[in-house]
Design a protein around this motif. Structure first.
Motif, short mmCIF file in Angstrom:
data_model
loop_
_atom_site.label_atom_id
_atom_site.label_comp_id
_atom_site.label_asym_id
_atom_site.label_seq_id
_atom_site.Cartn_x
_atom_site.Cartn_y
_atom_site.Cartn_z
N MET A 76 0.87 -1.10 -0.04
CA MET A 76 0.58 0.10 0.17
C MET A 76 1.41 1.65 -0.25
N ARG A 77 1.60 1.44 0.80
CA ARG A 77 2.52 2.55 0.79
C ARG A 77 3.14 2.86 -0.11
N GLY A 78 3.89 1.26 -0.72
CA GLY A 78 4.89 1.66 -2.48
C GLY A 78 4.29 1.67 -3.20
N GLY A 79 2.77 1.80 -3.37
CA GLY A 79 2.16 1.71 -4.58
C GLY A 79 2.23 0.55 -5.15
N ARG A 80 2.71 -0.26 -5.27
CA ARG A 80 3.25 -1.40 -5.67
C ARG A 80 1.40 -2.53 -6.36
N ASN A 81 1.51 -3.23 -6.71
CA ASN A 81 0.39 -4.10 -7.87
C ASN A 81 -0.01 -4.62 -6.97
N TYR A 82 0.09 -4.85 -5.78
CA TYR A 82 -1.00 -5.10 -4.78
C TYR A 82 -0.81 -4.25 -3.61
N PRO A 83 -1.57 -3.77 -2.47
CA PRO A 83 -2.99 -5.04 -2.55
C PRO A 83 -3.52 -4.51 -3.75
N ASN A 84 -4.20 -5.61 -4.83
CA ASN A 84 -5.08 -5.64 -5.54
C ASN A 84 -5.59 -5.70 -5.82
N GLU A 85 -7.15 -4.22 -6.07
CA GLU A 85 -8.23 -4.40 -5.52
C GLU A 85 -8.77 -5.42 -6.07
N THR A 101 7.19 0.67 11.37
CA THR A 101 6.76 -0.26 12.40
C THR A 101 5.31 1.03 13.16
N ARG A 102 4.99 1.99 11.63
CA ARG A 102 3.46 3.00 12.14
C ARG A 102 3.55 3.42 10.56
N ASP A 103 2.63 2.99 10.08
CA ASP A 103 1.87 3.78 8.91
C ASP A 103 0.28 4.05 8.97
N ASP A 104 0.26 5.40 10.13
CA ASP A 104 -1.14 5.52 9.86
C ASP A 104 -1.71 5.55 7.58
N ALA A 105 -1.03 6.43 7.37
CA ALA A 105 -2.00 6.36 6.01
C ALA A 105 -2.54 5.50 4.92
N SER A 106 -1.30 4.30 5.07
CA SER A 106 -1.85 2.71 4.52
C SER A 106 -2.82 2.38 5.49
N GLU A 107 -2.89 2.26 6.54
CA GLU A 107 -3.88 1.45 7.66
C GLU A 107 -4.71 2.10 7.25
N ALA A 108 -5.35 3.92 7.31
CA ALA A 108 -6.29 4.51 6.51
C ALA A 108 -6.97 3.78 5.79
N LYS A 109 -6.62 4.30 4.89
CA LYS A 109 -6.35 3.28 3.01
C LYS A 109 -7.32 1.57 3.00
N ALA A 110 -6.16 0.90 3.69
CA ALA A 110 -7.26 -0.11 4.24
C ALA A 110 -8.77 -0.19 4.57
N TYR A 111 -8.89 0.38 5.85
CA TYR A 111 -10.12 0.66 6.42
C TYR A 111 -11.21 1.30 5.54
N GLU A 112 -10.99 2.11 4.46
CA GLU A 112 -11.54 2.58 3.35
C GLU A 112 -11.60 1.18 2.89
N TRP A 113 -10.54 0.61 1.91
CA TRP A 113 -10.83 -0.54 0.68
C TRP A 113 -11.77 -1.89 2.02
N ALA A 114 -12.17 -1.41 3.08
CA ALA A 114 -12.72 -2.22 3.76
C ALA A 114 -14.17 -1.87 3.73
N GLU A 115 -14.80 -0.58 3.57
CA GLU A 115 -15.83 -0.66 3.56
C GLU A 115 -16.45 -0.72 2.18
N ARG A 116 -15.58 -0.46 0.97
CA ARG A 116 -16.02 -0.38 -0.24
C ARG A 116 -16.13 -1.58 -0.25
N PHE A 117 -15.15 -2.19 0.00
CA PHE A 117 -15.46 -4.53 -0.93
C PHE A 117 -16.06 -5.18 0.10
N GLY A 118 -16.57 -4.49 1.42
CA GLY A 118 -17.76 -5.49 2.44
C GLY A 118 -16.43 -6.58 3.65
#
Ligand SMILES: [Zn+2]
Ligand SMILES: [Zn+2]
Length: 251
Positions: free
Chosen positions: A189-198, A223-240
């Motif tokens: 997520m933080r590296g803008g790699r090909n994964y996580p894959n939507e 050992t801390r990454d608030d921005a990527s974590e927030a994005k993962a929670y957005e995906w959780a919401e979006r993808f259920g």
């Protein structure tokens, strides 16, 4: 994030940070659980830029246990490994772990093949490679030893979407049946790699997989990454899907 089970050290050849530096950073960043899961060595396989040498395991274990004692009551430091599943090596690796107080292992299937020198799935994969990846991962999950499956969406697939969906649905359904949590990888997520894959996480949401987050820290500052974590929670919401924040150890 309070509990993270995905953290490396310089020993794997592509990370920065000793066991001490990683543990202290994790603790300073407020983690209550910090699991070391450096890329596991394989008996008889020399070190490379992807994993430590088998001779290093003793020192790794010793240093992790030292940090566990030092941070007791503050951060629970766990001894673990990120292990590829290669059938011919599996019994030897389990025997190797028997000598140490290993607390957990996570599945990280970066390579294909019966031995640790196969195709790296983070490089372009065709249909045959993707099918092999899914088969091998399912076989790995079936062993029942893994706490969770790290970056299950690592493969960089270059074929038809329909084929990707069919194979990854097979993977997600097997994981659900085996009660195996899948990791949204925050390094990717933080590296803008090909994964996580939507596309993958849409499938996981539909299948109803268990989901966890992994920092996949390769340096103390990871050992801390608030921005990527927030994005993962957005995906959780979006993808259920629902993110589990703490896991029960199996070992
Ligand atoms: Zn790594
Ligand atoms: Zn990792």
């Amino acid at each position: 994030m309070k509990n993270n089970y995905h953290m490396h050290t310089y020993r794997c050849g592509h990370a920065a940070g000793t066991e001490r530096e990683m543990a202290l950073a994790a603790s300073a960043n407020g983690l209550l659980t910090a699991g070391f899961s450096d890329h596991s060595p394989f008996p008889g396989v020399p070190a490379s830029r992807v994993r430590m040498a088998p001779e290093e395991i003793g020192e790794y274990v010793e240093n992790v246990l030292e940090m566990k004692a030092e941070l007791k009551g503050k951060t629970d430091i766990l001894l673990g490994f990120e292990l590829e599943y290669f059938a011919p090596y599996f019994p030897k690796v389990m025997k190797m772990y028997d000598q140490y107080p290993v607390e957990f292992i996570i599945l990280g299937q970066h390579y294909l093949g019966p031995d640790p020198y196969g195709h790296y799935v983070g490089r372009p994969c065709g249909e045959q490679e993707l099918t092999q990846y899914v088969d091998q991962s399912i076989e790995g999950m079936k062993t029942g030893v893994y706490l969770y499956f790290a970056h299950p969406d690592l493969p960089m697939f270059i074929g038809e979407d329909s084929f990707y969906k069919k194979e990854m649905t097979r993977l997600c359904e097997a994981a659900a049946k085996l009660d195996m949590p899948l990791e949204v990888n925050l390094l990717g997520m933080r590296g803008g790699r090909n994964y996580p894959n939507e596309c993958f996480w849409e499938i996981a949401g539909r299948v109803g997989n268990r989901v966890v987050l992994g920092l996949d820290a390769h340096a103390p500052e990871d050992t801390r990454d608030d921005a990527s974590e927030a994005k993962a929670y957005e995906w959780a919401e979006r993808f259920g899907f629902r993110i589990e924040t703490e896991l029960k150890l199996k070992w």
